[in-house]
Every structure is written in structure tokens, then in C-alpha cells.
Motif scaffolding. Sequence first.
Motif, PDB file in Angstrom:
ATOM      1  N   LEU A 108      -6.828   1.118  -0.509  1.00 40.37           N
ATOM      2  CA  LEU A 108      -6.361   1.624  -1.535  1.00 40.37           C
ATOM      3  C   LEU A 108      -6.489   3.089  -1.975  1.00 40.37           C
ATOM      4  O   LEU A 108      -7.798   3.760  -1.627  1.00 40.37           O
ATOM      5  N   PRO A 109      -5.759   3.750  -2.332  1.00 33.16           N
ATOM      6  CA  PRO A 109      -5.911   5.082  -2.887  1.00 33.16           C
ATOM      7  C   PRO A 109      -7.285   5.266  -4.135  1.00 33.16           C
ATOM      8  O   PRO A 109      -7.438   4.082  -4.922  1.00 33.16           O
ATOM      9  N   GLU A 110      -7.779   6.280  -4.171  1.00 34.64           N
ATOM     10  CA  GLU A 110      -8.931   6.456  -4.996  1.00 34.64           C
ATOM     11  C   GLU A 110      -8.636   6.015  -6.424  1.00 34.64           C
ATOM     12  O   GLU A 110      -7.473   6.785  -6.768  1.00 34.64           O
ATOM     13  N   GLY A 111      -9.301   5.568  -7.138  1.00 38.22           N
ATOM     14  CA  GLY A 111      -8.925   5.244  -8.625  1.00 38.22           C
ATOM     15  C   GLY A 111      -7.932   4.037  -8.729  1.00 38.22           C
ATOM     16  O   GLY A 111      -7.877   3.547 -10.022  1.00 38.22           O
ATOM     17  N   VAL A 112      -7.558   3.265  -7.657  1.00 35.72           N
ATOM     18  CA  VAL A 112      -6.629   2.135  -7.794  1.00 35.72           C
ATOM     19  C   VAL A 112      -7.526   1.052  -7.607  1.00 35.72           C
ATOM     20  O   VAL A 112      -8.169   0.712  -6.724  1.00 35.72           O
TER      21      VAL A 112
ATOM     22  N   LEU B 170       0.830  -1.227   0.132  1.00 37.91           N
ATOM     23  CA  LEU B 170      -0.052   0.058   0.032  1.00 37.91           C
ATOM     24  C   LEU B 170       0.827   1.226   0.073  1.00 37.91           C
ATOM     25  O   LEU B 170       0.474   1.929  -0.446  1.00 37.91           O
ATOM     26  N   GLU B 171       1.765   1.401   0.818  1.00 33.58           N
ATOM     27  CA  GLU B 171       3.055   2.480   0.932  1.00 33.58           C
ATOM     28  C   GLU B 171       3.451   2.252  -0.852  1.00 33.58           C
ATOM     29  O   GLU B 171       3.665   3.532  -1.215  1.00 33.58           O
ATOM     30  N   LEU B 172       3.837   1.452  -1.283  1.00 34.33           N
ATOM     31  CA  LEU B 172       4.441   1.571  -2.628  1.00 34.33           C
ATOM     32  C   LEU B 172       3.338   2.167  -3.603  1.00 34.33           C
ATOM     33  O   LEU B 172       3.862   2.798  -4.400  1.00 34.33           O
ATOM     34  N   ILE B 173       2.250   1.681  -3.703  1.00 38.39           N
ATOM     35  CA  ILE B 173       1.085   2.205  -4.277  1.00 38.39           C
ATOM     36  C   ILE B 173       1.013   3.691  -4.062  1.00 38.39           C
ATOM     37  O   ILE B 173       0.853   4.696  -5.090  1.00 38.39           O
ATOM     38  N   ALA B 174       0.866   3.908  -2.934  1.00 40.56           N
ATOM     39  CA  ALA B 174       0.651   5.346  -2.453  1.00 40.56           C
ATOM     40  C   ALA B 174       1.537   6.248  -2.919  1.00 40.56           C
ATOM     41  O   ALA B 174       1.422   7.690  -3.217  1.00 40.56           O
TER      42      ALA B 174
ATOM     43  N   ASN C 106     -19.590  -5.165  -1.188  1.00 36.33           N
ATOM     44  CA  ASN C 106     -20.194  -5.098   0.264  1.00 36.33           C
ATOM     45  C   ASN C 106     -21.046  -3.787   0.383  1.00 36.33           C
ATOM     46  O   ASN C 106     -21.433  -3.301   1.354  1.00 36.33           O
ATOM     47  N   GLY C 107     -21.359  -3.104  -0.693  1.00 37.28           N
ATOM     48  CA  GLY C 107     -22.104  -1.804  -0.782  1.00 37.28           C
ATOM     49  C   GLY C 107     -21.274  -0.691  -0.709  1.00 37.28           C
ATOM     50  O   GLY C 107     -21.595   0.416  -0.838  1.00 37.28           O
ATOM     51  N   GLU C 108     -19.902  -0.701  -0.262  1.00 30.72           N
ATOM     52  CA  GLU C 108     -19.180   0.222  -0.200  1.00 30.72           C
ATOM     53  C   GLU C 108     -17.963   0.243  -1.082  1.00 30.72           C
ATOM     54  O   GLU C 108     -17.746   1.129  -1.914  1.00 30.72           O
ATOM     55  N   GLN C 109     -17.504  -1.119  -1.221  1.00 30.17           N
ATOM     56  CA  GLN C 109     -16.230  -1.333  -2.346  1.00 30.17           C
ATOM     57  C   GLN C 109     -16.491  -2.746  -2.742  1.00 30.17           C
ATOM     58  O   GLN C 109     -17.349  -3.346  -2.264  1.00 30.17           O
ATOM     59  N   TYR C 110     -16.064  -2.866  -4.169  1.00 30.77           N
ATOM     60  CA  TYR C 110     -16.123  -4.092  -4.864  1.00 30.77           C
ATOM     61  C   TYR C 110     -14.781  -4.352  -5.640  1.00 30.77           C
ATOM     62  O   TYR C 110     -13.845  -3.299  -5.577  1.00 30.77           O
ATOM     63  N   SER C 111     -14.559  -5.542  -5.936  1.00 27.83           N
ATOM     64  CA  SER C 111     -13.377  -6.085  -6.644  1.00 27.83           C
ATOM     65  C   SER C 111     -13.772  -6.036  -8.114  1.00 27.83           C
ATOM     66  O   SER C 111     -14.995  -6.527  -8.378  1.00 27.83           O
TER      67      SER C 111
ATOM     68  N   GLY D 120      -4.134  -0.959 -10.791  1.00 33.90           N
ATOM     69  CA  GLY D 120      -4.719  -1.739  -9.809  1.00 33.90           C
ATOM     70  C   GLY D 120      -3.852  -3.029  -9.521  1.00 33.90           C
ATOM     71  O   GLY D 120      -2.435  -3.055  -9.982  1.00 33.90           O
ATOM     72  N   ILE D 121      -4.228  -3.724  -8.454  1.00 41.18           N
ATOM     73  CA  ILE D 121      -3.391  -4.614  -8.053  1.00 41.18           C
ATOM     74  C   ILE D 121      -4.377  -6.187  -7.863  1.00 41.18           C
ATOM     75  O   ILE D 121      -5.493  -5.981  -7.707  1.00 41.18           O
ATOM     76  N   LYS D 122      -3.436  -7.131  -8.698  1.00 40.60           N
ATOM     77  CA  LYS D 122      -4.267  -8.353  -8.609  1.00 40.60           C
ATOM     78  C   LYS D 122      -3.697  -9.112  -7.087  1.00 40.60           C
ATOM     79  O   LYS D 122      -2.536  -9.260  -7.053  1.00 40.60           O
ATOM     80  N   ILE D 123      -4.728  -9.627  -6.435  1.00 33.68           N
ATOM     81  CA  ILE D 123      -4.493 -10.190  -5.403  1.00 33.68           C
ATOM     82  C   ILE D 123      -4.882 -11.618  -5.312  1.00 33.68           C
ATOM     83  O   ILE D 123      -6.105 -11.858  -5.650  1.00 33.68           O
ATOM     84  N   SER D 124      -4.086 -12.694  -5.359  1.00 31.79           N
ATOM     85  CA  SER D 124      -4.366 -13.949  -5.266  1.00 31.79           C
ATOM     86  C   SER D 124      -3.810 -14.756  -4.003  1.00 31.79           C
ATOM     87  O   SER D 124      -2.770 -15.536  -3.886  1.00 31.79           O
ATOM     88  N   LEU D 125      -4.579 -14.675  -2.896  1.00 29.90           N
ATOM     89  CA  LEU D 125      -4.064 -15.178  -1.732  1.00 29.90           C
ATOM     90  C   LEU D 125      -5.165 -16.019  -1.241  1.00 29.90           C
ATOM     91  O   LEU D 125      -5.139 -16.689  -0.057  1.00 29.90           O
ATOM     92  N   LEU D 126      -6.346 -16.157  -1.916  1.00 31.01           N
ATOM     93  CA  LEU D 126      -7.416 -17.063  -1.349  1.00 31.01           C
ATOM     94  C   LEU D 126      -7.960 -16.634   0.080  1.00 31.01           C
ATOM     95  O   LEU D 126      -8.521 -17.529   0.720  1.00 31.01           O
ATOM     96  N   ASP D 127      -7.994 -15.204   0.338  1.00 32.21           N
ATOM     97  CA  ASP D 127      -8.497 -14.836   1.644  1.00 32.21           C
ATOM     98  C   ASP D 127      -9.377 -13.733   1.478  1.00 32.21           C
ATOM     99  O   ASP D 127      -8.967 -12.381   1.410  1.00 32.21           O
ATOM    100  N   GLN D 128     -10.774 -14.074   1.597  1.00 33.77           N
ATOM    101  CA  GLN D 128     -11.702 -12.948   1.190  1.00 33.77           C
ATOM    102  C   GLN D 128     -11.581 -11.885   2.416  1.00 33.77           C
ATOM    103  O   GLN D 128     -11.658 -10.411   2.006  1.00 33.77           O
ATOM    104  N   ALA D 129     -11.446 -12.082   3.640  1.00 35.90           N
ATOM    105  CA  ALA D 129     -11.439 -11.058   4.457  1.00 35.90           C
ATOM    106  C   ALA D 129     -10.231  -9.944   4.469  1.00 35.90           C
ATOM    107  O   ALA D 129     -10.331  -8.906   4.302  1.00 35.90           O
ATOM    108  N   HIS D 130      -8.889 -10.743   4.071  1.00 29.87           N
ATOM    109  CA  HIS D 130      -7.845  -9.921   3.797  1.00 29.87           C
ATOM    110  C   HIS D 130      -8.139  -8.850   2.508  1.00 29.87           C
ATOM    111  O   HIS D 130      -7.615  -7.782   2.452  1.00 29.87           O
ATOM    112  N   GLU D 131      -8.652  -9.492   1.352  1.00 32.59           N
ATOM    113  CA  GLU D 131      -8.800  -8.673   0.285  1.00 32.59           C
ATOM    114  C   GLU D 131      -9.808  -7.617   0.407  1.00 32.59           C
ATOM    115  O   GLU D 131      -9.358  -6.511   0.050  1.00 32.59           O
TER     116      GLU D 131
END
Length: 386
Positions: free
Chosen positions: A245-249, A215-219, A266-271, A227-238
Amino acid sequence: MLTLPTADGRLESYTLSGTPLVPRAPKVALTRTAFAAAHVVSDPLAERDPWTGRPAVDWEATLAFRHGLWDQGLGLAEAMDTAQRGMGVDWDTARELIERTMVDAKAHPLAPRVACGAGTDHVDPSELTSAEAIIAAYEHQAEVIEAAGGQLILMATRALPAIGADKTIYRQVYRRLIDGAAEPVVLHWLGDMFDPALTGYWGCANVAEASDFVLELIAENPAQVDGIKISLLDQAHEEAFRARLPEGVRLYTGDDFNYAALIEGNGEQYSHALLGIFAAIAPAASQALEALALGETDRYHALLSPTVPLSREIFRAPTRFYKAGIAFLSWLNGSQSHFIMPGGFQASRDITHYAEVFRLADTAGLLAAPELAENRMKALLSLHGI
């Protein structure tokens, strides 16, 4: 009727019951960006040394498969791990794949988005012993992709964990690559369940520390990160990472277990999506995303929910062998004439796995031509003495 093996060693009768979904283009603009990561179709008649040489590719079938994805409104993630990068497909083949794909994409009437994987796999690991060497390897592939007109995905490289890189080295490498790209890039965080050689990626002791670092690297330059693709199979982490994430990423989910909930949001963010499974479930994925764009959440779940058990079976541990399930469904559905993969990768899964994939694909309406699929499944079963 078929006789299929079960995980506990029994044989049982099975009758096809699913109603195949008919592939088509979406009727409205989608509200989620969706990249399907596609596989490579071998040419078994031209293959001579499947375990050690450059793979023989059936270019006509490989490109036709991509046209099928584009025709359904999906973007393409090209030359990624689904295409067996580092697991049967070398950089020379990947380069030709990227260049051929981009020619076809530019001529396609829907002007599909294509993002391509840049890595370091053309250089012998013994030569990738410094940050500068790794940067130079990445930049070589990035130049090829940008010259072809593709968007860059900075694939996770085995070279950084191999030299025990710390956060300082990761920042040096990624800062140069992100800031030097012609267009905003997609970062790639692939968990060790997909590739054990990526254990300890980002030079961090745990996922929480790695998340803070990325997140620091992106910011530091969010305008250069699509964007960033995350493949950790962990819904809560994602979900937690996505909210920071910064707006627009964008967050491109690579979670082939929990994609339905993550894409809905979840009504606020989505992937958004960058998924290998979308290549196997393209009609369901495309039509579910259309339903989501129309606000028809019940239809979204009706289409996508049956695909989740299928995806979990295809991506079950050892997860890195999931490519076999993608190619298997491509064969069942007539997108290729055989079930042979680069490096003989079809042997990475057992017959009970393929039998379960067959059942679940039928349930999800993803056997496009049931009679063909049944006949091909019978042929595979006969090779296993069933």
C-alpha cells in the motif's frame, strides 16, 4: 448449571466459569484505528411483515448499543453488512440509521469516528445495467452520508458482478467515486464467503490479479483513499497486500478469523480494524488495543486470544449468517430485550451453534451479566425442546 447441545447431537452439562470484563474507556490514546460494525435491533412489537416489508427498528436500543461502543473508545462502521444491508435492512432504514447515528455521534463527549456504508441498494437491480447508473446510485447514497457528516465507505455492490463488469468498468466507477468524494474514502473488498453475489469482484479472474488492480486504483490518487477494508479471511494475502500500500493508506482488517495477529503486526506493518466481531467483543477489543498502545503485548494476547475461537464460530461457513451471532450476544448481555432480527435472521443458525457461542463467550469473559445470560440461554433452549 445448563444442559447444552453439542455438534454431535449429545447433551452435556455446562457451568459458567468466566470472569466478565468490565467495559470502560481506554486510559491512553489507541495506536490502531478501530471501527466496530454494529447490528440493528428490531422492534418485534411493531413488526408486521418481517420477510418483505421495511423492518421495524427499536431506535432507542439500536443507538444505545452504539453509545456503548463509543464509550469504550471504539469507532463505528455504520449501515454495513453487519447491519443486514441487503439481508433484511433496506436503504430507507439504513438512511435513517445513518442520520440518527450521526446526530448522536456529534453530541458524544469522545467525538467518535463514524464511517458509513454507501452502496446501490436503493435502486432495483434491473435498472443498474451500466456504469453510469451504478455511479449515480452510489453518488445518491454518498451525498446522504456526507450531508450527515459521516465518512464514506464505498461498499462492494452486487450490481457490478451482476452485469459482468470488467476492470475498465470498475475503474470508471471507482475513479469517479474516489475522486469526487468530499473526504478520503474507505474502500471495501468483501469476499464471496460473506456474500456469494460478490464473486469475481474487481472484474478479475483471481485474487492476485484483483490485488494488482486495486493497488493500481489506489495509487492513482492515494490522497483520496483513507484505507481499504479487506475481508477475505486470508492472513497471508492481507499481509502481502498491506506491504504494497502507498504510505498513509491504511489496511483495515475485516478478517474475523485472524484479526489478533494482523492488528498486532509483524514489526514492520500492522492492520487497523473494521470488524463485525468487535461489536460483540467490545470490552476485550478495547482493552487489548489499550494494552498494545502501552506496549503490553502479553496482556494484549491474554485479552484478545480467547476471543478468536468465539469469532471463528460466529463467522463459520456459511459466513454470511454471522450477524445472528452478533445479535445473540447482544441479547445475552442485556443490550436488547429479545432475540429477534430483521427478516427473521435469527433462524439462520441452529441451536448447537448458539450453544457453542455461549460457551466461548463465557470463556472469553464476554458474558457481562452471567445470571441474565444463563436465564436467557435457558429460554432459548426450552424453545428447542431442551
